[in-house]
Design a protein around this motif. Structure first.
Motif, PDB file in Angstrom:
ATOM      1  N   LEU A  50      12.839   5.320  -9.011  1.00  0.00           N
ATOM      2  CA  LEU A  50      13.407   5.639  -7.702  1.00  0.00           C
ATOM      3  C   LEU A  50      13.821   4.361  -6.974  1.00  0.00           C
ATOM      4  N   GLY A  51      12.986   3.345  -7.078  1.00  0.00           N
ATOM      5  CA  GLY A  51      13.313   2.076  -6.443  1.00  0.00           C
ATOM      6  C   GLY A  51      14.520   1.414  -7.075  1.00  0.00           C
ATOM      7  N   ARG A  52      14.606   1.474  -8.401  1.00  0.00           N
ATOM      8  CA  ARG A  52      15.731   0.844  -9.115  1.00  0.00           C
ATOM      9  C   ARG A  52      17.046   1.537  -8.776  1.00  0.00           C
ATOM     10  N   LYS A  53      17.037   2.865  -8.821  1.00  0.00           N
ATOM     11  CA  LYS A  53      18.272   3.613  -8.569  1.00  0.00           C
ATOM     12  C   LYS A  53      18.746   3.476  -7.126  1.00  0.00           C
ATOM     13  N   ASN A  54      17.811   3.291  -6.213  1.00  0.00           N
ATOM     14  CA  ASN A  54      18.174   3.217  -4.799  1.00  0.00           C
ATOM     15  C   ASN A  54      18.165   1.783  -4.276  1.00  0.00           C
ATOM     16  N   GLU A  55      18.130   0.840  -5.226  1.00  0.00           N
ATOM     17  CA  GLU A  55      18.247  -0.595  -4.916  1.00  0.00           C
ATOM     18  C   GLU A  55      17.237  -1.045  -3.871  1.00  0.00           C
ATOM     19  N   ILE A  56      16.008  -0.572  -4.033  1.00  0.00           N
ATOM     20  CA  ILE A  56      14.921  -0.987  -3.151  1.00  0.00           C
ATOM     21  C   ILE A  56      14.298  -2.249  -3.716  1.00  0.00           C
ATOM     22  N   GLU A  57      14.215  -3.287  -2.916  1.00  0.00           N
ATOM     23  CA  GLU A  57      13.693  -4.563  -3.390  1.00  0.00           C
ATOM     24  C   GLU A  57      12.730  -5.153  -2.361  1.00  0.00           C
ATOM     25  N   VAL A  58      11.849  -6.011  -2.854  1.00  0.00           N
ATOM     26  CA  VAL A  58      10.951  -6.758  -1.974  1.00  0.00           C
ATOM     27  C   VAL A  58      11.665  -8.044  -1.578  1.00  0.00           C
ATOM     28  N   THR A  59      11.824  -8.261  -0.282  1.00  0.00           N
ATOM     29  CA  THR A  59      12.563  -9.430   0.196  1.00  0.00           C
ATOM     30  C   THR A  59      11.692 -10.684   0.123  1.00  0.00           C
ATOM     31  N   ASP A  60      12.349 -11.849   0.165  1.00  0.00           N
ATOM     32  CA  ASP A  60      11.617 -13.119   0.176  1.00  0.00           C
ATOM     33  C   ASP A  60      10.706 -13.200   1.404  1.00  0.00           C
ATOM     34  N   GLN A  61      11.197 -12.689   2.524  1.00  0.00           N
ATOM     35  CA  GLN A  61      10.398 -12.714   3.754  1.00  0.00           C
ATOM     36  C   GLN A  61       9.132 -11.873   3.607  1.00  0.00           C
ATOM     37  N   GLU A  62       9.254 -10.721   2.969  1.00  0.00           N
ATOM     38  CA  GLU A  62       8.084  -9.857   2.760  1.00  0.00           C
ATOM     39  C   GLU A  62       7.086 -10.513   1.813  1.00  0.00           C
ATOM     40  N   MET A  63       7.584 -11.193   0.790  1.00  0.00           N
ATOM     41  CA  MET A  63       6.697 -11.891  -0.136  1.00  0.00           C
ATOM     42  C   MET A  63       5.984 -13.040   0.569  1.00  0.00           C
ATOM     43  N   THR A  64       6.732 -13.782   1.373  1.00  0.00           N
ATOM     44  CA  THR A  64       6.131 -14.905   2.100  1.00  0.00           C
ATOM     45  C   THR A  64       5.024 -14.414   3.019  1.00  0.00           C
ATOM     46  N   GLN A  65       5.268 -13.301   3.699  1.00  0.00           N
ATOM     47  CA  GLN A  65       4.263 -12.737   4.599  1.00  0.00           C
ATOM     48  C   GLN A  65       3.023 -12.303   3.819  1.00  0.00           C
ATOM     49  N   ALA A  66       3.232 -11.720   2.643  1.00  0.00           N
ATOM     50  CA  ALA A  66       2.106 -11.284   1.809  1.00  0.00           C
ATOM     51  C   ALA A  66       1.280 -12.481   1.358  1.00  0.00           C
ATOM     52  N   VAL A  67       1.958 -13.555   0.973  1.00  0.00           N
ATOM     53  CA  VAL A  67       1.244 -14.756   0.535  1.00  0.00           C
ATOM     54  C   VAL A  67       0.469 -15.360   1.707  1.00  0.00           C
ATOM     55  N   MET A  68       1.074 -15.364   2.892  1.00  0.00           N
ATOM     56  CA  MET A  68       0.398 -15.907   4.072  1.00  0.00           C
ATOM     57  C   MET A  68      -0.851 -15.096   4.404  1.00  0.00           C
ATOM     58  N   ASN A  69      -0.749 -13.772   4.279  1.00  0.00           N
ATOM     59  CA  ASN A  69      -1.910 -12.920   4.548  1.00  0.00           C
ATOM     60  C   ASN A  69      -3.048 -13.222   3.579  1.00  0.00           C
ATOM     61  N   PHE A  87       6.389  -3.139  -3.001  1.00  0.00           N
ATOM     62  CA  PHE A  87       7.483  -2.336  -3.568  1.00  0.00           C
ATOM     63  C   PHE A  87       7.130  -0.854  -3.532  1.00  0.00           C
ATOM     64  N   GLU A  88       5.905  -0.533  -3.938  1.00  0.00           N
ATOM     65  CA  GLU A  88       5.488   0.873  -3.970  1.00  0.00           C
ATOM     66  C   GLU A  88       5.552   1.497  -2.586  1.00  0.00           C
ATOM     67  N   ASP A  89       5.055   0.763  -1.579  1.00  0.00           N
ATOM     68  CA  ASP A  89       5.072   1.305  -0.217  1.00  0.00           C
ATOM     69  C   ASP A  89       6.501   1.494   0.295  1.00  0.00           C
ATOM     70  N   LYS A  90       7.411   0.606  -0.094  1.00  0.00           N
ATOM     71  CA  LYS A  90       8.804   0.747   0.352  1.00  0.00           C
ATOM     72  C   LYS A  90       9.446   1.974  -0.295  1.00  0.00           C
ATOM     73  N   VAL A  91       9.123   2.226  -1.546  1.00  0.00           N
ATOM     74  CA  VAL A  91       9.653   3.424  -2.210  1.00  0.00           C
ATOM     75  C   VAL A  91       9.050   4.676  -1.571  1.00  0.00           C
ATOM     76  N   VAL A  92       7.753   4.638  -1.296  1.00  0.00           N
ATOM     77  CA  VAL A  92       7.093   5.780  -0.648  1.00  0.00           C
ATOM     78  C   VAL A  92       7.730   6.052   0.706  1.00  0.00           C
ATOM     79  N   ASP A  93       8.002   5.000   1.480  1.00  0.00           N
ATOM     80  CA  ASP A  93       8.657   5.182   2.781  1.00  0.00           C
ATOM     81  C   ASP A  93      10.040   5.812   2.618  1.00  0.00           C
TER      82      ASP A  93
END
Length: 443
Positions: free
Chosen positions: A359-378, A409-415
């Motif tokens: 579902l994520g691939r077909k709908n071009e859902i991706e994790v952005t660099d900003q989201e990754m940076t925030q995850a690493v900071m957390n 990624f999973e949460d973005k697809v769920v949303d």
């Protein structure tokens, strides 16, 4: 180059790739010609080294590179033409192990293909969302908890014995073999009995003491104690009790509010209400997500790559074993065989994981660099003073990056699915919401 199918059973695929000696030699010559203008060798000007000498000097190394590039190219071409996507890293190995220069190269390629994921009518999914609001009773309960955490201590009546939970103010001198040791002496030390702030066995011996009483506390330092000179040693602490105080919850007033960073009690109540409703919203989302996954699981059915299911089942069995055996920290135990229940859960997880990924691939859902940076900071906040080292570790570790990226990624697809599904809200109280969350752990 010849590619011959050798296996096609379910999702399992196998191919034999044959690279002729002539094709390989042509590839080597191409690489040498490409490098020739930059090669310098004693006795020759730059770019004028004869091809025969280049082949003698660099041929064996270039041959290995040419072989690898040719096989990789054949694999990539195969996946492009077939549309297959391997579930795991394909197994590639040379089959003519007695190969020598001048022979054809024969390589076997085996993998499990990802299955075709059926389309799902996401708009047909109907869900019920539990919505809880923070009422006055919830806010009062939270304020009472804050008051208890901000408790004060008041002197007990003269002659009273110290109870578990009381604070005793003591002077003490710790001795090993009759000699006082560094760091073992203090005056007017406030110790809450039962807090576990001192080594095991210390606080329990002070239960029942009175003001002005002198007490010898005998303990043994743990074998893994941070001070090596004390580890495993028996010690005696000569204690004098100077005060025995009972805990008293703080008053719920403006003074309490300021202790928690609020201007006054009304502002603290507002903060508490917002925090509670944020917690309720998180709990509600967890319940709604489980309902969504259950609905998706019922709507789809397709073949699963056995290797993915086995890996997931092994991981589930291993994790649950350690949860049931918390004292066993290492992995030096017998292999944990997954049960039928573990395998069933693994199949569900793999099926839903593949569906959400598609579902994520077909709908071009991706994790952005900003989201990754925030995850690493957390995550980095868990290592105060070592944030830079943690960032560098993540940058160099692809597996850790994937572990951080996957839940985002999973949460973005769920949303995305939530936006399309039909969701009806149902107001509930805190207890009903808690029961729904507790039920998640029981399933």
């Amino acid at each position: 180059m010849q590619v011959t199918e050798t296996l096609n059973e379910g999702l399992k695929r196998g191919y034999q790739i044959k690279l002729t000696a002539a094709e390989l030699e042509e590839k080597v010559n191409e690489k040498l010609l490409e490098a020739q203008p930059e090669v310098q060798m004693k006795g020759f000007r730059k770019g004028k080294v004869p091809m025969a000498l280049l082949k003698k000097q660099f041929g064996p190394r270039v041959l290995g590179e040419a072989m690898q590039e040719s096989v990789d190219g054949a694999m990539n071409k195969h996946f492009e033409e077939s549309g297959d996507r391997p579930a795991l890293q394909p197994e590639v190995k040379m089959t003519n192990e007695d190969w020598k220069e001048g022979d054809d190269v024969e390589v076997s390629l085996e993998y499990e293909a990802l299955p075709e994921i059926p389309e799902v009518d996401l708009k047909s999914i109907k869900l019920e969302k539990l919505v809880a609001k923070a009422d006055d009773a919830d806010i009062d309960e939270a304020l009472n908890n804050l008051a208890e955490n901000a408790q004060n201590f008041e002197d007990r009546r003269k002659g009273s014995k110290a109870k578990d939970g009381d604070q005793v103010v003591i002077d003490f001198v710790g001795k090993v073999d009759g000699e006082a040791f560094e760091g073992g002496t203090a005056e007017d030390y406030p110790l809450v009995l039962g807090s576990g702030s001192f080594i095991p066995g210390f606080e329990e011996q002070l239960v029942g003491v009175k003001v002005d009483e002198e007490k010898e506390v005998k303990v043994t330092f743990p074998e893994q104690y941070q001070a090596e000179n004390l580890a495993g040693k028996e010690a005696v602490f000569e204690c004098k009790v100077k005060a025995v105080k009972a805990p008293k919850a703080a008053e719920i007033d403006d003074e309490l509010a300021t202790k928690f960073g609020a201007e006054d009690l009304d502002a603290l109540k507002k903060q508490v209400a917002e925090r509670l409703e944020s917690e309720y919203a998180g709990a509600s989302r967890a319940v709604l997500k489980r309902k969504l996954l259950d609905a998706l699981d019922e709507k789809v059915s397709f073949d699963l790559p056995p290797s993915l299911v086995k890996a997931e089942a092994d991981q589930i069995a291993h994790q649950l074993w350690h949860e049931e055996n918390p004292d066993h920290q290492g992995h030096d135990h017998d292999k944990i065989e997954p049960s039928d229940e573990h395998n069933k859960l693994a199949e569900r997880r793999v099926r839903l994981g593949l569906l959400l990924a598609e579902l994520g691939r077909k709908n071009e859902i991706e994790v952005t660099d900003q989201e990754m940076t925030q995850a690493v900071m957390n995550q980095a906040r868990q290592y105060p003073g070592q944030e830079r080292q943690f960032f560098e570790f993540i940058q160099q570790n692809q597996q850790m990056q994937q572990q951080l990226r996957a839940p985002i990624f999973e949460d973005k697809v769920v949303d995305y699915v939530f936006e399309l599904a039909e969701i009806e809200e149902k107001e509930v109280n805190k207890d009903d919401l808690k029961s729904a969350v507790d039920a998640l752990d029981d399933e």
